[in-house]
Design a protein around this motif. Structure first.
Motif, short mmCIF file in Angstrom:
data_model
loop_
_atom_site.label_atom_id
_atom_site.label_comp_id
_atom_site.label_asym_id
_atom_site.label_seq_id
_atom_site.Cartn_x
_atom_site.Cartn_y
_atom_site.Cartn_z
N ILE A 183 0.76 -0.96 0.24
CA ILE A 183 0.01 -0.09 0.13
C ILE A 183 0.99 1.43 -0.33
O ILE A 183 0.56 2.27 -0.74
CB ILE A 183 -1.27 0.25 1.47
CG1 ILE A 183 -1.55 -1.30 1.05
CG2 ILE A 183 -1.85 1.42 1.14
CD1 ILE A 183 -2.66 -1.27 -0.20
N LEU A 184 2.15 0.94 0.72
CA LEU A 184 2.55 2.08 1.17
C LEU A 184 3.55 2.95 -0.72
O LEU A 184 3.67 4.01 -1.04
CB LEU A 184 3.72 1.90 2.31
CG LEU A 184 2.64 2.13 3.65
CD1 LEU A 184 3.73 2.20 4.61
CD2 LEU A 184 3.06 3.90 4.03
N THR A 185 3.92 0.98 -1.05
CA THR A 185 4.57 1.81 -2.15
C THR A 185 3.68 1.71 -3.72
O THR A 185 4.40 3.02 -3.65
CB THR A 185 5.66 0.20 -2.65
OG1 THR A 185 5.80 -0.49 -1.77
CG2 THR A 185 5.59 0.00 -4.17
N HIS A 186 2.65 1.94 -3.06
CA HIS A 186 1.61 1.87 -4.56
C HIS A 186 1.03 3.68 -4.37
O HIS A 186 1.22 4.62 -4.73
CB HIS A 186 0.43 0.87 -4.52
CG HIS A 186 0.89 0.12 -5.56
ND1 HIS A 186 -0.17 0.23 -6.76
CD2 HIS A 186 1.17 -1.06 -5.38
CE1 HIS A 186 0.72 -1.21 -6.82
NE2 HIS A 186 1.31 -1.51 -6.20
N LEU A 187 1.28 4.45 -3.00
CA LEU A 187 0.65 5.53 -2.39
C LEU A 187 1.72 6.95 -3.32
O LEU A 187 1.90 7.50 -3.26
CB LEU A 187 0.53 5.34 -1.16
CG LEU A 187 0.25 7.14 -0.47
CD1 LEU A 187 -1.03 7.71 -0.91
CD2 LEU A 187 0.06 6.91 0.93
N ALA A 188 3.61 6.68 -2.32
CA ALA A 188 4.17 7.36 -3.11
C ALA A 188 4.38 6.59 -5.13
O ALA A 188 5.37 7.49 -4.60
CB ALA A 188 4.84 6.49 -1.81
N GLY A 189 4.35 6.29 -5.54
CA GLY A 189 4.62 6.07 -6.80
C GLY A 189 5.72 4.42 -7.19
O GLY A 189 6.35 5.29 -8.62
N GLY A 190 5.84 4.28 -6.35
CA GLY A 190 6.64 2.81 -6.29
C GLY A 190 6.50 1.81 -8.02
O GLY A 190 5.12 2.16 -8.02
N SER A 191 7.06 1.40 -8.66
CA SER A 191 6.76 0.85 -10.46
C SER A 191 7.08 -0.79 -9.71
O SER A 191 7.80 -0.80 -9.91
CB SER A 191 7.39 1.22 -11.03
OG SER A 191 7.38 0.35 -11.94
N ALA A 192 5.64 -0.95 -9.28
CA ALA A 192 5.22 -2.25 -8.39
C ALA A 192 3.89 -2.62 -8.87
O ALA A 192 3.09 -1.67 -9.12
CB ALA A 192 5.93 -2.26 -7.53
N GLY A 193 3.87 -4.35 -9.34
CA GLY A 193 2.76 -4.71 -9.29
C GLY A 193 1.94 -4.97 -8.20
O GLY A 193 2.31 -4.17 -6.84
N ARG A 194 0.69 -5.89 -7.75
CA ARG A 194 0.24 -5.81 -6.57
C ARG A 194 0.17 -7.71 -6.50
O ARG A 194 -0.87 -8.14 -5.72
CB ARG A 194 -1.75 -5.89 -6.92
CG ARG A 194 -2.05 -6.28 -8.51
CD ARG A 194 -3.00 -5.24 -8.44
NE ARG A 194 -3.78 -5.54 -10.10
CZ ARG A 194 -5.28 -5.42 -10.17
NH1 ARG A 194 -5.27 -4.06 -9.73
NH2 ARG A 194 -5.77 -5.44 -11.79
N GLU A 195 0.08 -8.42 -7.93
CA GLU A 195 -0.61 -9.49 -7.90
C GLU A 195 0.42 -10.26 -6.95
O GLU A 195 0.58 -12.13 -5.96
CB GLU A 195 -0.73 -10.48 -9.25
CG GLU A 195 -2.03 -10.62 -9.64
CD GLU A 195 -2.01 -8.62 -9.82
OE1 GLU A 195 -1.18 -7.75 -10.18
OE2 GLU A 195 -3.56 -8.20 -10.19
N GLY A 196 2.10 -10.54 -7.18
CA GLY A 196 3.47 -10.79 -5.81
C GLY A 196 2.95 -10.56 -4.74
O GLY A 196 3.14 -11.58 -4.24
N ALA A 197 2.63 -9.71 -4.23
CA ALA A 197 2.08 -9.15 -3.22
C ALA A 197 0.93 -10.10 -2.32
O ALA A 197 0.53 -10.09 -1.51
CB ALA A 197 1.50 -7.73 -2.94
N ALA A 198 0.14 -10.62 -3.50
CA ALA A 198 -1.22 -10.88 -2.87
C ALA A 198 -0.78 -12.45 -3.21
O ALA A 198 -2.00 -13.45 -1.75
CB ALA A 198 -2.09 -10.74 -4.42
#
Length: 437
Positions: free
Chosen positions: A125-140
């Motif tokens: 959540i912090l990575t996406h809020l601040a704009g890091g170039s990252a996905g979500r499925e790996g975290a899921a």
């Protein structure tokens, strides 16, 4: 024991009483039905629990992404977000290795601590809020695997059954977040060991994925889908052009894996302090964003995927910039995943190649998405199913060509260091070795 009711004893054959046969087969049927009922219940429970947690996760990601879009200055907090993430993992996460740890556990070589679930939730959540170039499925996947493992502990399953329930959790989380239950069910069985499918987990993963996906839909999280335009008839010419697209995607999948590995080595060589490393990466991402004058490469890259597939438009450098920024972000200590960025890289690359080759850019973007995903995960069946679920069946022949060629040319590179190559991609022989980027 023989089905005809006779068996050998020395040199004689004696008849088995009908009562014994009935009892023998009755016990076998009872055992099988018991296993069926057990996994129906456990997979349903896992699907509900993981589906609920993953739905909250997906909604939170949507919310913070919207916040970042409304307030662009938020990206200036990326170094601070990175420092918080590193602090949390230093104090709580310890030796957490992300998705690799989940894959290793399924092969009985590691453990998946329950603390990984809240950690990956907050840090992504912090990575996406601040704009890091990252996905979500790996975290899921890590979130689902961690929850599944904890459920197995609470229910007191044995080690083999815990491996299956972890795969249930992976499938449920993938299905809930991305809305592709067919691909999610197969991915958990296919990704661990290339060349082997864990069919013991087929029913549990299917049930978990369907329930989690349905739970997410009721929560207002609708499945991803794209309209592919310009699908042509498969001919020798169009097939060869798609083969060129697939070859390029296979090569770029190797480049992506190598970039991730080299970024990690460079960070460890030149920025050994994890706090300095993540802060420097955050500043670099901010600098590149300001220099380019666009936020298109921040987050997962869904905007670029939609533009490439739906509109058939992409800039020649989109795939390379997304590749580099994802490597910079993910190997510095930020959290999320590389799967959706790989979709973005494949879609934009395929779109540009389609424009050059005179083949539908929309079709090539869709095929490139599946091809590059296959190249970085070594999961051809999952890749084909993803194409079917996201794009429909109209371009099926092109998706099959793209995935098959990419799988063949991408070698033994992988996003996951703990993925094992069991059988060779090129010969019918046993290999049994870990991938190395």
């Amino acid at each position: 024991m023989e089905k005809e009711g006779i068996k050998k004893k020395g040199h004689t054959r004696m008849k088995i009483p009908p009562g014994q046969l009935i009892r023998y087969y009755g016990l076998r049927i009872w055992r099988d039905m018991g296993n069926l009922l057990k996994w129906l219940l456990l997979a349903s429970l896992t699907g509900v629990v993981v589906g609920a947690c993953s739905s909250v996760f997906a909604r939170a990601l949507t919310y913070v992404t919207r916040i970042r879009g409304e307030y662009p200055w938020v990206i200036l907090t990326l170094p601070l977000a990175g420092l918080v993430i590193v602090f949390l993992y230093q104090k709580i996460g310890k030796e957490d290795r992300g998705t690799n740890q989940v894959l290793s556990f399924i092969r009985s070589k590691d453990e998946v601590p329950f603390r990984a679930a809240p950690l990956i939730f907050i840090s992504t959540i912090l990575t996406h809020l601040a704009g890091g170039s990252a996905g979500r499925e790996g975290a899921a996947i890590q979130l689902g695997g961690s929850i599944g493992n904890q459920l197995g502990r609470w229910i007191r399953l044995d080690e083999e059954d815990r491996h299956v329930i972890v795969m249930c959790g992976m499938s449920g989380a993938f299905a809930a977040v991305f809305g592709t239950p067919m691909a999610a069910a197969v991915f958990a069985m296919e990704v661990v060991s290339v060349g082997i499918m864990y069919y013991a987990a087929l029913l549990p993963c299917v049930i978990s994925a369907l329930i989690a996906s349905g739970f997410a839909a009721s929560f207002g999280i609708h499945p991803e889908s794209f309209h592919v335009s310009g699908v042509v008839k498969l001919t020798m010419e169009s097939g060869l052009k798609m083969g060129v697209v697939a070859l390029a995607c296979g090569a770029v999948s190797i480049l992506f894996c190598v970039a991730l590995g080299e970024a990690e080595k460079m960070y460890r060589r030149w920025l050994k302090n994890p706090y300095l490393r993540v802060a420097a990466a955050g500043l670099l991402v901010i600098a590149v964003t300001l220099l380019l004058g666009t936020t298109d490469y921040l987050g997962a890259g869904n905007n670029l995927i939609e533009q490439a597939v739906e509109a058939g438009q992409a800039r020649p450098w989109d795939f390379l910039l997304k590749l580099l920024l994802t490597a910079v972000t993910m190997r510095a200590g930020f959290r999320g995943g590389e799967i959706v960025p790989s979709f973005c890289i494949g879609a934009t690359l395929g779109c540009v190649l389609g424009q050059l080759l005179g083949l539908s850019p929309s079709l090539c973007a869709a095929a490139g998405m599946a091809a590059l995903f296959c190249g970085v995960t070594n999961c051809p069946i999952t890749s084909i199913l993803i194409a079917f679920e996201l794009f429909g069946f109209e371009g099926v022949a092109f998706y099959l060509i793209a995935v098959a060629v990419s799988y063949a040319v991408s070698g033994y590179y992988s996003l996951y260091k703990d993925q094992t190559i069991v059988y060779s991609k090129y010969k019918a022989r046993y290999v049994n070795r870990h991938t190395r980027n």
